[in-house]
Design a protein around this motif. Structure first.
Motif, PDB file in Angstrom:
ATOM      1  N   GLY A 383     109.551 -27.825 -37.250  1.00  0.00           N
ATOM      2  CA  GLY A 383     109.805 -28.273 -38.618  1.00  0.00           C
ATOM      3  C   GLY A 383     108.647 -28.037 -39.557  1.00  0.00           C
ATOM      4  O   GLY A 383     108.083 -26.944 -39.617  1.00  0.00           O
ATOM      5  N   ASN A 384     108.239 -29.085 -40.266  1.00  0.00           N
ATOM      6  CA  ASN A 384     107.211 -28.967 -41.313  1.00  0.00           C
ATOM      7  C   ASN A 384     105.797 -29.254 -40.813  1.00  0.00           C
ATOM      8  O   ASN A 384     104.946 -29.690 -41.584  1.00  0.00           O
ATOM      9  CB  ASN A 384     107.537 -29.917 -42.475  1.00  0.00           C
ATOM     10  N   PHE A 385     105.552 -29.038 -39.548  1.00  0.00           N
ATOM     11  CA  PHE A 385     104.239 -29.345 -38.994  1.00  0.00           C
ATOM     12  C   PHE A 385     103.329 -28.117 -38.879  1.00  0.00           C
ATOM     13  O   PHE A 385     102.336 -28.137 -38.155  1.00  0.00           O
ATOM     14  CB  PHE A 385     104.376 -30.018 -37.626  1.00  0.00           C
ATOM     15  N   THR A 386     103.681 -27.052 -39.573  1.00  0.00           N
ATOM     16  CA  THR A 386     102.819 -25.868 -39.583  1.00  0.00           C
ATOM     17  C   THR A 386     101.471 -26.210 -40.200  1.00  0.00           C
ATOM     18  O   THR A 386     101.386 -27.002 -41.151  1.00  0.00           O
ATOM     19  CB  THR A 386     103.474 -24.731 -40.392  1.00  0.00           C
ATOM     20  N   CYS A 387     100.404 -25.619 -39.683  1.00  0.00           N
ATOM     21  CA  CYS A 387      99.051 -25.859 -40.199  1.00  0.00           C
ATOM     22  C   CYS A 387      99.012 -25.586 -41.705  1.00  0.00           C
ATOM     23  O   CYS A 387      99.401 -24.491 -42.151  1.00  0.00           O
ATOM     24  CB  CYS A 387      98.062 -24.949 -39.477  1.00  0.00           C
ATOM     25  N   PRO A 388      98.563 -26.548 -42.508  1.00  0.00           N
ATOM     26  CA  PRO A 388      98.584 -26.371 -43.976  1.00  0.00           C
ATOM     27  C   PRO A 388      97.686 -25.247 -44.481  1.00  0.00           C
ATOM     28  O   PRO A 388      97.902 -24.729 -45.577  1.00  0.00           O
ATOM     29  CB  PRO A 388      98.112 -27.731 -44.502  1.00  0.00           C
ATOM     30  N   ASP A 389      96.677 -24.856 -43.698  1.00  0.00           N
ATOM     31  CA  ASP A 389      95.792 -23.767 -44.139  1.00  0.00           C
ATOM     32  C   ASP A 389      96.433 -22.390 -43.987  1.00  0.00           C
ATOM     33  O   ASP A 389      95.951 -21.402 -44.558  1.00  0.00           O
ATOM     34  CB  ASP A 389      94.491 -23.793 -43.322  1.00  0.00           C
ATOM     35  N   LEU A 390      97.492 -22.301 -43.180  1.00  0.00           N
ATOM     36  CA  LEU A 390      98.154 -21.020 -42.946  1.00  0.00           C
ATOM     37  C   LEU A 390      99.142 -20.728 -44.072  1.00  0.00           C
ATOM     38  O   LEU A 390     100.067 -21.521 -44.322  1.00  0.00           O
ATOM     39  CB  LEU A 390      98.879 -21.061 -41.592  1.00  0.00           C
ATOM     40  N   LYS A 391      98.962 -19.622 -44.775  1.00  0.00           N
ATOM     41  CA  LYS A 391      99.822 -19.232 -45.900  1.00  0.00           C
ATOM     42  C   LYS A 391     100.440 -17.864 -45.607  1.00  0.00           C
ATOM     43  O   LYS A 391     100.001 -16.831 -46.121  1.00  0.00           O
ATOM     44  CB  LYS A 391      99.011 -19.160 -47.204  1.00  0.00           C
ATOM     45  N   PRO A 392     101.487 -17.812 -44.772  1.00  0.00           N
ATOM     46  CA  PRO A 392     102.060 -16.515 -44.390  1.00  0.00           C
ATOM     47  C   PRO A 392     102.687 -15.766 -45.560  1.00  0.00           C
ATOM     48  O   PRO A 392     102.721 -14.539 -45.568  1.00  0.00           O
ATOM     49  CB  PRO A 392     103.118 -16.897 -43.348  1.00  0.00           C
ATOM     50  N   ASP A 393     103.171 -16.507 -46.570  1.00  0.00           N
ATOM     51  CA  ASP A 393     103.802 -15.837 -47.718  1.00  0.00           C
ATOM     52  C   ASP A 393     102.817 -15.013 -48.524  1.00  0.00           C
ATOM     53  O   ASP A 393     103.203 -14.084 -49.244  1.00  0.00           O
ATOM     54  CB  ASP A 393     104.461 -16.880 -48.639  1.00  0.00           C
ATOM     55  N   VAL A 404      92.512 -22.561 -34.429  1.00  0.00           N
ATOM     56  CA  VAL A 404      91.749 -23.693 -33.888  1.00  0.00           C
ATOM     57  C   VAL A 404      90.465 -23.944 -34.676  1.00  0.00           C
ATOM     58  O   VAL A 404      89.869 -25.031 -34.565  1.00  0.00           O
ATOM     59  CB  VAL A 404      91.425 -23.494 -32.389  1.00  0.00           C
ATOM     60  N   ARG A 405      90.025 -22.974 -35.484  1.00  0.00           N
ATOM     61  CA  ARG A 405      88.828 -23.160 -36.308  1.00  0.00           C
ATOM     62  C   ARG A 405      89.168 -23.490 -37.761  1.00  0.00           C
ATOM     63  O   ARG A 405      88.286 -23.522 -38.617  1.00  0.00           O
ATOM     64  CB  ARG A 405      87.946 -21.914 -36.247  1.00  0.00           C
ATOM     65  N   ALA A 406      90.440 -23.743 -38.044  1.00  0.00           N
ATOM     66  CA  ALA A 406      90.859 -24.071 -39.414  1.00  0.00           C
ATOM     67  C   ALA A 406      90.238 -25.390 -39.854  1.00  0.00           C
ATOM     68  O   ALA A 406      89.996 -26.289 -39.043  1.00  0.00           O
ATOM     69  CB  ALA A 406      92.377 -24.149 -39.501  1.00  0.00           C
ATOM     70  N   CYS A 410      93.794 -28.021 -36.915  1.00  0.00           N
ATOM     71  CA  CYS A 410      95.053 -27.487 -36.400  1.00  0.00           C
ATOM     72  C   CYS A 410      94.907 -27.117 -34.933  1.00  0.00           C
ATOM     73  O   CYS A 410      93.801 -26.943 -34.423  1.00  0.00           O
ATOM     74  CB  CYS A 410      95.474 -26.256 -37.210  1.00  0.00           C
ATOM     75  N   GLY A 411      96.048 -26.985 -34.247  1.00  0.00           N
ATOM     76  CA  GLY A 411      96.059 -26.586 -32.844  1.00  0.00           C
ATOM     77  C   GLY A 411      97.031 -25.450 -32.621  1.00  0.00           C
ATOM     78  O   GLY A 411      97.939 -25.221 -33.430  1.00  0.00           O
ATOM     79  N   PHE A 412      96.841 -24.752 -31.502  1.00  0.00           N
ATOM     80  CA  PHE A 412      97.681 -23.595 -31.184  1.00  0.00           C
ATOM     81  C   PHE A 412      98.629 -23.955 -30.047  1.00  0.00           C
ATOM     82  O   PHE A 412      98.191 -24.349 -28.965  1.00  0.00           O
ATOM     83  CB  PHE A 412      96.807 -22.410 -30.791  1.00  0.00           C
ATOM     84  N   CYS A 413      99.937 -23.833 -30.315  1.00  0.00           N
ATOM     85  CA  CYS A 413     100.952 -24.083 -29.297  1.00  0.00           C
ATOM     86  C   CYS A 413     101.375 -22.729 -28.738  1.00  0.00           C
ATOM     87  O   CYS A 413     101.987 -21.915 -29.433  1.00  0.00           O
ATOM     88  CB  CYS A 413     102.149 -24.809 -29.917  1.00  0.00           C
ATOM     89  N   ALA A 414     101.000 -22.475 -27.472  1.00  0.00           N
ATOM     90  CA  ALA A 414     101.198 -21.145 -26.881  1.00  0.00           C
ATOM     91  C   ALA A 414     102.677 -20.846 -26.647  1.00  0.00           C
ATOM     92  O   ALA A 414     103.524 -21.748 -26.595  1.00  0.00           O
ATOM     93  CB  ALA A 414     100.436 -21.043 -25.570  1.00  0.00           C
TER      94      ALA A 414
END
Length: 575
Positions: A383-393, A404-406, A410-414
């Motif tokens: 859902g809406n739990f994507t890391c807020p620093d990530l802006k794919p658009d 992991v350095r954001a 944030c964390g990485f779900c493999a």
């Protein structure tokens, strides 16, 4: 390593086994006091595994590297104070009461940590345990050396040193045993109270140090104890030897400034031999810590996670290897130190350390460069739990290491099927973490999935093998041999303080360095420090192998003294 292993001859170990078998009293005495070494090792090693689970239970700890470093390093800070207070307590009230008080501090500290409702209380418990560690680090070997037969003294004190590394190994086993138990870290930290209680009661059945009693003019009590330690035909000779030794010690104290610390320090520094010896001793002790050993002993499971092993239990199991190698290396050093020489062993050890740290840096750099990509599709189930620093658009393309350095925690779900495939970058939150793991995925907040993890473990093991027989034990041996007898206590104490303070600096900064610089640059930094240490040791630390104390002093005060020369035969220099 926080303690030194006293040098002992092979014949001492044979005599030790023979004598303790014939006189169980000596074995009980050494074992009871030696539990302090075991506690010392356990309490310095156990936090490495407990920290993983404390992070899981307290979100504030997981989000703050400084708080994690403080939980680890406050035991070291407490040990610095405990060692200083323990010295006064030893002289004023005796060795046995000091060990008993250390046991109380161990027990209370373990209980406080086990029941801690908040990180601040854990830190309080760590400080209390640190007081006990500091007192035990100096009192246990002192008591054993003063209350054991002279011909096996070196072996018994050496065994106390081995118990320190053994205690660290046991702490990793205990950590592993409690990984599936409710309360995990509380049990890990609380178990230290058991040997503390055992030693507390055992010490009540043991006598005071005969040397301390003799110095306090309680000569009859000292004689009674010596009769339990030595055969009847040796007692009178030992009492006379003790009398002469104590009288010489008191006369020596008067000649170097009495009870005034600053008076003794001024007297010591007026001698060129002491100044040169102190420089060499302090360099060895500072270098021992600044090459990064306690990043491994205190943060080994965390380093394993940085190498790409996300599971806490896997990280603990793999860290057991490093602790076992450290204990093994301590035994190996006792074989090589009188064959290879102190100086050569230090320099060879540092070469190995530099190579291993450079390899570790390279492995972590490769792991970061080839970390899995971040996929927006993988984040959709959350859902809406994507890391807020990530802006794919905006065209932003991230890898796991960016995630992991954001700055937004944030964390990485493999990826569920193959952790090396693209995964999701999500908010680092306990709910999100549990949801990721519930889907059969691994959750990363330190390192990233990698094929290079085993290379990092091999380099880490090689680092321990390089460190332990040389830089791990030789600095303590150098410090026991390089000072003139009349200043050995003062200079050895100053060098030990330098060791503890350096230990505190390293343990309080490691995680912050990995966060600010990255894991690869941090290990490269330690590699550079090791290179500087190599230069200083080459230029300033002499060989003391096979030399009497008087010969060492004569060498250090020589006008043409050069540490890298095998012998110095010039005239003494007076200043």
């Amino acid at each position: 390593m926080e303690g030194g292993i006293h040098k002992a001859e092979k014949t001492e170990f044979r005599e030790c086994l023979d004598l303790t078998w014939k006189q169980p009293y000596i074995l009980r005495l050494a074992f009871s006091a030696g539990l302090g070494g075991l506690l010392f090792g356990y309490d310095t090693g156990v936090i490495s595994g407990a920290l993983l689970y404390i992070r899981d239970d307290f979100n504030s700890v997981d989000r703050s590297t400084v708080l994690q470093e403080t939980i680890v390093s406050m035991a070291v800070a407490g040990a610095i104070i405990g060692a200083g207070f323990g010295g006064w307590l030893n002289d004023r009230f005796g060795r046995r009461p000091s060990i008993i008080i250390a046991d109380l501090l161990f027990f209370v500290g373990a209980l406080v940590m086990a029941l801690a409702p908040a990180p601040g209380i854990i830190i309080l418990g760590r400080i209390l345990v640190g007081f006990g560690v500091g007192m035990a680090s100096m009192t246990s070997p002192l008591y054993i050396s003063e209350a054991s037969p002279a011909k096996i003294r070196g072996a018994l004190v050496s065994m106390n040193g081995l118990l320190i590394t053994g205690g660290q190994f046991v702490s990793y086993l205990i950590n592993l045993a409690f990984t599936k138990t409710p309360g995990t870290w509380r049990w890990m930290l609380g178990v230290a109270g058991i040997p503390a209680v055992l030693q507390f009661f055992l010490m009540w059945s043991l006598p005071e140090s005969p040397r301390w009693l003799y110095r306090k003019d309680r000569k009859e009590e000292a004689a009674v104890i010596l009769r339990k330690i030595y055969p009847a035909n040796e007692v009178d000779r030992e009492i006379e030897a003790l009398r002469l030794s104590v009288e010489d010690e008191i006369a020596e104290e008067g000649s170097i400034g009495g009870n005034s610390f600053f008076g003794r320090l001024r007297k010591a520094l007026s001698s060129v031999a002491v100044r040169r010896g102190l420089v060499a001793g302090v360099i060895c002790q500072v270098a021992q810590q600044f090459v990064g050993i306690n990043t491994v002993m205190y943060y080994s499971p965390t380093i394993v996670q940085l190498a790409g092993f996300a599971s806490n239990s896997t990280a603990l199991a793999l860290s057991l290897i490093t602790s076992g190698l450290n204990a093994l290396g301590s035994i190996v050093s006792m074989y090589f130190v009188d064959r290879a020489g102190r100086r050569r062993l230090l320099l060879v050890s540092l070469i190995g350390i530099m190579v291993c740290l450079a390899c570790l840096s390279g492995v972590f750099f490769a792991a970061a460069t080839h970390s899995p990509a971040v996929s927006q599709e993988e984040a959709q189930p959350f859902g809406n739990f994507t890391c807020p620093d990530l802006k794919p658009d905006s065209g932003m393309r991230w890898k796991c290491m960016d995630c992991v350095r954001a700055t937004s925690e944030c964390g990485f779900c493999a990826h569920a099927g193959n952790k090396l495939l693209p995964g999701a970058c999500l908010v680092s939150d306990p709910t999100v973490r549990d949801a990721c793991r519930a889907g059969g995925r691994e959750w990363y907040t330190r390192g990233c999935p990698s094929n290079f993890g085993w290379l990092a473990l091999i380099a880490l093991g090689a680092y321990i093998i390089s460190y332990s027989p040389g830089m791990g034990t030789v600095p303590w041996i150098i410090n026991s041999e390089i000072y003139p007898l009349r200043f050995r206590g003062l200079c050895g104490g100053l060098a030990a303080v330098a060791n503890w303070v350096s230990n505190l600096i390293v343990s309080q900064t490691f995680l912050s360095l990995t966060e600010a610089l990255g894991t690869a640059p941090t290990f490269l930094l330690y590699c550079g420090v090791s290179a500087v240490a190599f230069i200083f040791i080459f230029l300033l630390v002499p060989e003391t192998k096979g030399l009497q104390f008087e010969q060492v002093e004569k060498m250090l005060e020589s006008k043409n003294y050069r540490a890298w020369k095998k012998k110095s035969s010039a005239k003494p220099q007076t200043l």
